[in-house]
Scaffold this motif. Structure first.
Motif, short mmCIF file in Angstrom:
data_model
loop_
_atom_site.label_atom_id
_atom_site.label_comp_id
_atom_site.label_asym_id
_atom_site.label_seq_id
_atom_site.Cartn_x
_atom_site.Cartn_y
_atom_site.Cartn_z
N ASN A 1 -2.03 -6.64 3.52
CA ASN A 1 -3.05 -5.86 4.20
C ASN A 1 -2.79 -4.36 4.06
O ASN A 1 -1.75 -3.93 3.54
CB ASN A 1 -3.21 -6.28 5.66
CG ASN A 1 -2.09 -5.81 6.56
OD1 ASN A 1 -0.98 -5.52 6.12
ND2 ASN A 1 -2.38 -5.74 7.85
N ALA A 2 -3.73 -3.54 4.54
CA ALA A 2 -3.72 -2.09 4.31
C ALA A 2 -2.51 -1.38 4.90
O ALA A 2 -2.05 -0.38 4.33
CB ALA A 2 -4.99 -1.47 4.86
N PRO B 1 -10.64 -3.59 3.74
CA PRO B 1 -9.92 -2.31 3.83
C PRO B 1 -9.43 -1.96 5.23
O PRO B 1 -8.38 -1.36 5.38
CB PRO B 1 -10.96 -1.30 3.35
CG PRO B 1 -11.82 -2.08 2.41
CD PRO B 1 -11.91 -3.45 3.05
N PRO C 1 0.79 -1.23 0.00
CA PRO C 1 0.00 0.00 0.00
C PRO C 1 0.83 1.29 0.00
O PRO C 1 0.37 2.31 -0.49
CB PRO C 1 -0.83 -0.12 1.29
CG PRO C 1 -0.94 -1.58 1.52
CD PRO C 1 0.38 -2.15 1.06
#
Length: 176
Positions: A129-130, A172, A82
């Motif tokens: 993951n975020a 999210p 990210p």
């Protein structure tokens, strides 16, 4: 962004419905996968059968570097973290198609990073993951594993039914 079978990358302004630029190199194998950094500055592409990944500067439409991997194989899935700093690639070994490897590279320098190579539970489907701290993998036996991105160490495996599973993703908020 989308990639054509002749190795040309087309960039579109979706709101205007117009192509804003195109770039690429002739490639008889075509572009089979691509990933764009979340900040939109870089693009990673892989062509069919290639044992390397091209990392592009989107604004210039030029290849910044080529990332090689030591396995004799093909990258099947490309993803960025990210924060746009790390590229991950899922690689299938040519001489042992059952063996999956996940490798990382630093986007700014092209330096190789962590690699998940020795664990047979690593699968080809994966997600980050975020906050970029966890990697989730799904193998052919239907086992989802969570890995610490910094240490590379596994967390508890999550066995699930192997029928019909082909992907893994994080919500999210990163909690599920």
């Amino acid at each position: 962004d989308r990639a054509g079978v002749v190795g040309t990358i087309h960039v579109f302004d979706i709101a205007a419905g117009k192509e804003t630029q195109s770039f690429g190199v002739p490639n008889v194998n075509g572009i089979h996968d691509l990933a764009v950094t979340p900040d939109g500055k870089r693009l990673a592409t892989r062509a069919g059968g290639d044992s390397y990944i091209r990392l592009w500067n989107v604004a210039k439409g030029t290849v910044e570097r080529t990332l090689d991997f030591p396995e004799v194989g093909t990258a099947r899935l490309l993803r960025f973290t990210p924060d746009s700093r790390t590229l991950l690639a899922g690689i299938v070994e040519k001489h042992d198609p059952g063996r999956r490897v996940i490798r990382t590279w630093d986007v700014a320098s092209g330096a190789p990073g962590r690699a998940w190579t020795a664990d047979p539970s690593v699968g080809m489907a994966f997600a980050v993951n975020a906050d970029g701290k966890l990697l989730a993998t799904l193998n052919d036996a239907g086992v989802i594993r969570l890995w610490d991105m910094q240490s590379g160490l596994p967390r508890r495996p999550h066995p699930v039914s192997p029928s019909g599973l082909v992907a893994v993703a994080f919500a999210p908020d990163g909690k599920s």
